[in-house]
Design a protein around this motif. Structure first.
Motif, PDB file in Angstrom:
ATOM      1  N   THR A  47       0.670  -1.121   0.158  1.00 39.11           N
ATOM      2  CA  THR A  47       0.039  -0.152  -0.029  1.00 39.11           C
ATOM      3  C   THR A  47       1.025   1.168   0.140  1.00 39.11           C
ATOM      4  N   LEU A  48       1.864   1.135   0.768  1.00 41.56           N
ATOM      5  CA  LEU A  48       2.974   2.598   0.963  1.00 41.56           C
ATOM      6  C   LEU A  48       3.359   2.544  -0.448  1.00 41.56           C
ATOM      7  N   LEU A  49       3.979   1.500  -0.965  1.00 44.49           N
ATOM      8  CA  LEU A  49       4.747   1.788  -2.476  1.00 44.49           C
ATOM      9  C   LEU A  49       3.759   2.012  -3.413  1.00 44.49           C
ATOM     10  N   SER A  50       2.412   1.596  -3.375  1.00 47.49           N
ATOM     11  CA  SER A  50       1.382   2.206  -4.427  1.00 47.49           C
ATOM     12  C   SER A  50       1.165   3.530  -4.218  1.00 47.49           C
ATOM     13  N   LEU A  51       1.064   4.091  -3.036  1.00 49.33           N
ATOM     14  CA  LEU A  51       0.571   5.469  -2.680  1.00 49.33           C
ATOM     15  C   LEU A  51       1.914   6.321  -3.085  1.00 49.33           C
ATOM     16  N   SER A  52       3.178   6.035  -2.936  1.00 49.44           N
ATOM     17  CA  SER A  52       4.233   6.646  -3.002  1.00 49.44           C
ATOM     18  C   SER A  52       4.401   6.839  -4.951  1.00 49.44           C
ATOM     19  N   SER A  53       4.178   5.628  -5.530  1.00 52.37           N
ATOM     20  CA  SER A  53       4.256   5.662  -6.976  1.00 52.37           C
ATOM     21  C   SER A  53       3.242   6.469  -7.489  1.00 52.37           C
TER      22      SER A  53
END
Length: 91
Positions: A47-53
């Motif tokens: 989730t954090l990687l998706s938000l950052s991306s």
């Protein structure tokens, strides 16, 4: 080229609240999921990687759009200057 209208305070508040609600719902879903801790950790990191991306992609697309607008503005100014210089010489 027309300038972009600024966003209203109500729209800004709506976008921030929508984002907070969506992230909160996702966090609650991951926390209460009936899976082991390792899976919850994996989902949280994804989730954090998706938000950052998503933020990075949005910023990149916005930067490219702004650059193209600046280049178009410069090209239009050069064309106008050339036309102004050419038209009086013909009269």
């Amino acid at each position: 080229m027309t300038p972009q209208m600024p966003h209203t305070p109500a729209w800004k508040a709506f976008t921030f609240i929508s984002f907070a609600v969506a992230v909160g719902m996702l966090a609650i879903g991951v926390f209460f999921a009936s899976v082991d801790v390792w899976t919850k950790g994996y989902l949280a990191m994804a989730t954090l990687l998706s938000l950052s991306s998503a933020f990075t992609l949005a910023k990149t697309l916005r930067d490219e759009h702004e650059t193209s607008r600046l280049i178009n503005r410069i090209e239009n100014a050069e064309t106008e200057r050339t036309l102004r210089e050419a038209i009086p010489s013909r009269l």
